[in-house]
Design an enzyme around this catalytic site. Structure first.
Site, short mmCIF file in Angstrom:
data_model
loop_
_atom_site.label_atom_id
_atom_site.label_comp_id
_atom_site.label_asym_id
_atom_site.label_seq_id
_atom_site.Cartn_x
_atom_site.Cartn_y
_atom_site.Cartn_z
N ASP A 204 0.06 -7.66 1.06
CA ASP A 204 0.94 -6.72 1.01
C ASP A 204 0.70 -5.41 1.87
O ASP A 204 -0.13 -5.54 2.32
CB ASP A 204 1.19 -6.37 -0.59
CG ASP A 204 0.11 -5.51 -1.14
OD1 ASP A 204 -0.93 -5.27 -0.32
OD2 ASP A 204 0.15 -5.22 -2.17
N ASP A 206 0.03 -1.17 1.03
CA ASP A 206 -0.05 -0.18 0.18
C ASP A 206 0.06 1.41 0.72
O ASP A 206 -0.62 1.48 1.59
CB ASP A 206 -1.20 -0.35 -0.58
CG ASP A 206 -1.52 -1.80 -1.26
OD1 ASP A 206 -0.94 -2.21 -2.06
OD2 ASP A 206 -2.43 -2.63 -0.54
N ASP A 370 3.82 -1.84 -1.82
CA ASP A 370 3.52 -1.01 -3.03
C ASP A 370 3.28 0.24 -2.68
O ASP A 370 2.70 0.89 -1.72
CB ASP A 370 1.84 -1.36 -3.61
CG ASP A 370 2.02 -2.85 -4.37
OD1 ASP A 370 2.98 -3.14 -4.86
OD2 ASP A 370 0.96 -3.32 -4.47
P1 ATP Z 1 -4.37 -7.54 0.36
O1 ATP Z 1 -4.64 -7.30 1.86
O2 ATP Z 1 -4.46 -8.93 -0.06
O3 ATP Z 1 -3.38 -6.70 -0.17
P2 ATP Z 1 -5.89 -5.41 -1.14
O4 ATP Z 1 -7.24 -4.85 -1.37
O5 ATP Z 1 -5.00 -4.28 -0.48
O6 ATP Z 1 -5.74 -6.71 -0.59
P3 ATP Z 1 -4.38 -5.09 -3.34
O7 ATP Z 1 -3.68 -5.94 -4.60
O8 ATP Z 1 -3.07 -4.65 -2.81
O9 ATP Z 1 -5.20 -5.65 -2.64
O10 ATP Z 1 -4.71 -3.72 -4.21
C1 ATP Z 1 -5.02 -2.68 -3.47
C2 ATP Z 1 -5.78 -1.56 -4.34
O11 ATP Z 1 -5.00 -1.21 -5.41
C3 ATP Z 1 -6.99 -2.34 -4.99
O12 ATP Z 1 -8.17 -1.47 -4.82
C4 ATP Z 1 -6.45 -2.44 -6.27
O13 ATP Z 1 -7.74 -2.28 -7.33
C5 ATP Z 1 -5.55 -1.12 -6.61
N1 ATP Z 1 -4.46 -1.74 -7.61
C6 ATP Z 1 -3.69 -2.59 -7.53
N2 ATP Z 1 -2.92 -2.70 -8.45
C7 ATP Z 1 -3.25 -1.59 -9.21
C8 ATP Z 1 -2.79 -1.29 -10.60
N3 ATP Z 1 -1.79 -1.84 -10.98
N4 ATP Z 1 -3.30 0.05 -10.99
C9 ATP Z 1 -4.38 0.50 -10.47
N5 ATP Z 1 -4.82 0.21 -9.21
C10 ATP Z 1 -4.34 -0.91 -8.79
MN MN Z 2 -3.09 -4.73 -0.49
MN MN Z 3 -1.01 -3.87 -3.66
#
Ligand code: ATP
Ligand code: MN
Ligand code: MN
Length: 446
Positions: A204, A206, A370
């Site tokens: 995703d 963020d 997100d």
């Molecule tokens: P990817 O590249 O697969 O998206 P990512 O490291 O960006 O990997 P994400 O699941 O998008 O993974 O999460 C990004 C960050 O946001 C992580 O550090 C996670 O701890 C934090 N995070 C995700 N969901 C929540 C939540 N509901 N509340 C607090 N922090 C969150």
């Molecule tokens: Mn992510």
């Molecule tokens: Mn995310």
């Protein structure tokens, strides 16, 4: 005189937040096997086991060389008996029989497919699996009621399970910036998550949004969402309002690692001319967005695309130009005929697979995005908390709690001994409060 050959014995701190973990991994065979076992444990809701395998994988990710013998691991933390057996198997046989059989197991495969649906977690997937639902087609046939997130998840299944590139993330950034600035000039948008850690792809995109003047960010999310919807950029969105101040356990001490920021989990509609072959560094120009809007509008009425379960309007804007996607097999193609019926909240809704699924030819793709809004006073904590990796975050909180008697969240840092909050306006300050050497985002890939 000894015949002994010197072996490099690795060592590493036991907390991942004290290690520098870049994306250069010299032990992918080992870490991939351990990650499969971690994933399997998580799908079985065995969190303890999941974390143990994640920690073991993470310690191998930071090694400067490939592991070639078991003796080299003598000085390493986080490697339990089970992980050691897995590593030994790989060093001796080239693969882990346990990881291989896990990957091939009916249960693991089915749970992966089902949790690949946005809005479906391990619990739901397990319940479905036990009812004999192992595939998307079986889910469709089951007549289960799906919530709106899951409907959108099914509808955009292939796109959502296709990695997002950095170029696509940059294109989404431009759109988000345009939206935020349209409704609140002066607001600041930061790319967080894996892309901030330097990853080239993600599941995703963020973003963290704030405004330098405290309070100005209040109520921002609904406005941003309205703007995006009016321009046809959203296929689905669910906004959760800030619940930080109302919560009973006080700031800085959320019940879990879930934070309480105003947030929006969404699925964006990204047109292909914006996500392929686009050179980076063309940020300043607003023109690409204008032309994007025009492109979307010319395909139909994008304001209809709200992902509210009305799949006809959802896909209506683009379907007329769609070629048939049959040439690419995808998880839904087996069920096919092009019109499926889903029992949605008791109503029959038609889901048109031809349009819903990634044909690879449609002029846009769905991307999970997100959005999080933070007051500037909490920005550093939010940035640290949303940059990840998940294990790095977990380890930071463990370090804070176990070694420093502090509670760290995405909102604040509380010192239990001094009974006060420790302020910070940068990530560097938070690491300093925690008595940790600063680790930049690109070295947080634990
Ligand atoms: P990817 O590249 O697969 O998206 P990512 O490291 O960006 O990997 P994400 O699941 O998008 O993974 O999460 C990004 C960050 O946001 C992580 O550090 C996670 O701890 C934090 N995070 C995700 N969901 C929540 C939540 N509901 N509340 C607090 N922090 C969150
Ligand atoms: Mn992510
Ligand atoms: Mn995310």
């Amino acid at each position: 005189q000894s015949n002994k050959v010197e072996v490099v014995v690795f060592s590493a701190p036991s907390y991942a937040c004290k290690r520098r973990t870049t994306l250069k991994n010299h032990n992918t065979l080992l870490t991939e096997a351990l990650s499969i076992l971690a994933e399997s444990a998580e799908l079985n809701e065995d969190e303890g086991r999941g974390v143990a395998f994640r920690r073991a994988a993470a310690v191998l990710k930071c090694l400067p060389k490939a592991v070639s013998s078991m003796e080299q691991l003598r000085g390493l933390p986080c490697l339990g008996d089970h992980s050691m057996r897995v590593i030994k198997d790989i060093l001796e046989n080239g693969a882990s029989s346990e990881a291989e059989s896990t990957k091939q197991s009916e249960r693991f495969k089915a749970l992966k497919v089902l949790t690949g649906i946005f809005g479906v977690g391990a619990k739901t997937a397990d319940r479905w699996f036990r009812e004999g639902i192992h595939s998307l087609s079986q889910l469709q046939e089951s007549g289960h009621t799906l919530n709106q997130a899951q409907q959108a998840g099914l509808q955009f299944y292939d796109d959502i399970n296709l990695p997002v590139s950095k170029t696509e993330a940059d294109a989404i950034s431009e759109i988000v910036e345009k939206a935020v600035h349209a409704v609140l000039p002066g607001a600041e948008i930061t790319l967080t998550g894996g892309f901030r850690r330097g990853k080239l792809t993600g599941h995703d995109v963020d973003f963290l949004i704030t405004h330098p003047e405290e309070g100005k960010e209040e109520g921002l999310m609904p406005k941003v969402v309205s703007w995006l919807e009016s321009q046809g950029f959203l296929l689905y969105q669910k906004t959760t309002r800030n619940s930080y101040l109302e919560s009973k356990d006080g700031p800085g001490r959320p019940a879990s690692n879930m934070d309480r920021f105003e947030r929006c989990l969404s699925i964006f509609k990204l047109t292909k001319d914006r996500c392929v072959g686009q050179k980076q560094g063309t940020k300043q120009s607003a023109t690409p967005i204008e032309s994007h809007v025009k492109t979307v509008c010319s395909l139909g009425d994008p304001t209809q695309a709200k992902g509210e379960g009305n799949s006809e309007s959802l896909t209506g804007s683009c379907q007329k130009t769609e070629p048939n996607p049959q040439s690419h097999p995808h998880p839904l193609s087996q069920i096919h005929p092009s019109n499926l019926t889903l029992n949605v909240l008791g109503q029959e809704k038609s889901l048109d697979v031809d349009q819903a699924q990634t044909s690879g030819h449609k002029p846009w793709r769905a991307v999970r995005v997100d959005l999080v809004v933070s007051p500037v006073s909490q920005f550093a904590f939010a940035l640290l908390g949303w940059t990840g990796s998940k294990l790095f975050e977990r380890e930071l909180r463990r370090w804070a709690g176990h070694e420093k008697a502090m509670s760290l969240s995405s909102h604040a840092l509380y010192d239990n001994k001094q009974s006060r909050y420790l302020r910070a306006s940068s990530e560097e300050e938070i690491f300093a409060h925690l008595g940790l050497e600063y680790i930049p985002p690109t070295e947080r890939n634990a």
